[in-house]
Motif scaffolding. Structure first.
Motif, short mmCIF file in Angstrom:
data_model
loop_
_atom_site.label_atom_id
_atom_site.label_comp_id
_atom_site.label_asym_id
_atom_site.label_seq_id
_atom_site.Cartn_x
_atom_site.Cartn_y
_atom_site.Cartn_z
N ILE A 76 5.88 5.83 3.63
CA ILE A 76 5.08 6.95 3.14
C ILE A 76 4.62 6.64 1.72
O ILE A 76 5.44 6.27 0.86
N PHE A 77 3.32 6.80 1.47
CA PHE A 77 2.77 6.54 0.15
C PHE A 77 1.94 7.73 -0.33
O PHE A 77 1.18 8.33 0.45
N THR A 85 -2.19 2.92 -5.84
CA THR A 85 -1.73 1.62 -6.32
C THR A 85 -0.62 1.07 -5.44
O THR A 85 -0.63 -0.12 -5.06
N GLN A 86 0.36 1.91 -5.11
CA GLN A 86 1.49 1.45 -4.29
C GLN A 86 1.04 1.09 -2.88
O GLN A 86 1.52 0.11 -2.29
N LEU A 87 0.12 1.89 -2.31
CA LEU A 87 -0.38 1.58 -0.97
C LEU A 87 -1.11 0.25 -0.97
O LEU A 87 -0.91 -0.59 -0.08
N ARG A 88 -1.96 0.03 -1.96
CA ARG A 88 -2.70 -1.23 -2.04
C ARG A 88 -1.76 -2.42 -2.17
O ARG A 88 -1.97 -3.47 -1.54
N PHE A 131 -0.52 7.56 4.35
CA PHE A 131 -1.03 7.79 3.00
C PHE A 131 -1.20 9.28 2.81
O PHE A 131 -2.00 9.92 3.49
N LEU A 132 -0.41 9.86 1.89
CA LEU A 132 -0.39 11.31 1.66
C LEU A 132 -0.73 11.60 0.19
O LEU A 132 0.13 12.03 -0.59
N PRO A 133 -1.97 11.40 -0.20
CA PRO A 133 -2.32 11.59 -1.62
C PRO A 133 -2.49 13.06 -1.98
O PRO A 133 -2.77 13.90 -1.12
#
Length: 285
Positions: free
Chosen positions: A3-4, A8-11, A91-93
């Motif tokens: 889970i992101f 930046t962390q997802l990339r 991806f949960l921005p």
């Protein structure tokens, strides 16, 4: 399943798999997931080494504040569904993560394509869709992105976006998943009562009858008029539009030979919930 919430962390996570040469698939969603979304994830898992699903209720595509406020949210259930389907990363921005400076007011103009059907009734909607999809494709840089055919005009918008901006991602359309009544699965269906679901399913039945009439040789204008009359007689349903269009340009057509991709598109309110649907009459592929 990772889970992101950070771009930046997802990339950073995706870069590792990209260097390995893995194929990355993206399923963009606004959450409140159902089996229609599940089908998109199934297709991604089947075709890609790594599947990413985004869950983000994008405020810039809502022209009705009440619709945004009432949009259903069920994050924990969504995570369980995605894990069961084999999704690798979610991806949960936050809104601030996606739009760090809302005052910039970035907009995209899709011309005639965004001025008809949904565009006429939801001004600014497709600009918001275009911006958020552009951002997601740039953040994830997927090889393939999966979208449901239920939102047919949105699909046309995204195909235009990818072509005009020379984005390398391949867009794959996945057929609409329906409930046993024929009602197209949608997150907004959670807001319908049992009685309203029955009324809403009449849209699909009306499209089936319209398609049958046209294929039997009834004049397009007459068939549309008669279908609208029947729908307007239904208590609890308020029709916004019912058109037969070129599925790529959304231009209204009366001559089926003018395009290889012809669809019925419709939208209506059932109670306070807005329902959209479509049904192909002709489909090239």
């Amino acid at each position: 399943m990772k889970i992101f919430s950070s771009i930046t962390q997802l990339r950073h996570y995706l870069d590792f798999y990209r260097r390995k040469g893995d194929t990355i698939g993206l399923v963009p969603t606004m959450g409140a997931l159902h089996e229609g979304h599940g089908r998109l994830v199934n297709e991604a898992v089947k075709s890609c080494n790594l599947t990413v699903c985004s869950i983000f209720v994008n405020p810039t595509q809502f022209n009705n504040p009440d619709d945004l406020a009432n949009y259903p949210k069920q994050i924990e259930a969504d995570k369980k569904l995605l894990a069961a389907k084999g999704c690798d990363a979610v991806f949960l921005p936050t809104v601030d993560e996606m739009y760090p400076d809302e005052k910039l007011g970035l907009a995209i103009n899709f011309g005639q394509l965004e001025q008809v059907l949904e565009g006429e009734f939801r001004p600014g909607h497709f600009s918001g869709v275009g911006v958020v999809v552009s951002k997601l494709l740039n953040i994830v840089q997927p090889d393939i992105a999966y979208f449901g055919q239920k939102d047919l005009q949105q699909l046309a918008i995204i195909n235009r976006l990818v072509k005009d901006l020379s984005i390398q991602t391949k867009i794959v359309a996945v057929s609409t998943v329906r409930e046993s009544s024929g009602l197209a699965m949608s997150s907004r269906n959670l807001r319908l009562s049992k009685e309203e679901k029955v009324i809403a399913s009449e849209l699909y039945q009306a499209m089936l009858e319209l398609k049958k009439s046209i294929l039997m040789g009834v004049a397009t204008a007459r068939a549309i008029f008669e279908t609208k009359e029947k729908l307007n007689e239904l208590e609890g349903l308020r029709l916004e539009y019912l058109e037969i269009v070129n599925a790529h340009t959304m231009d209204a057509i009366t001559d089926l030979s003018a395009s290889e991709n012809v669809s019925i598109c419709t939208a209506a309110y059932v109670g306070k919930v807005r329902i959209i649907d479509n049904l192909y009459i002709k489909q090239e592929d």
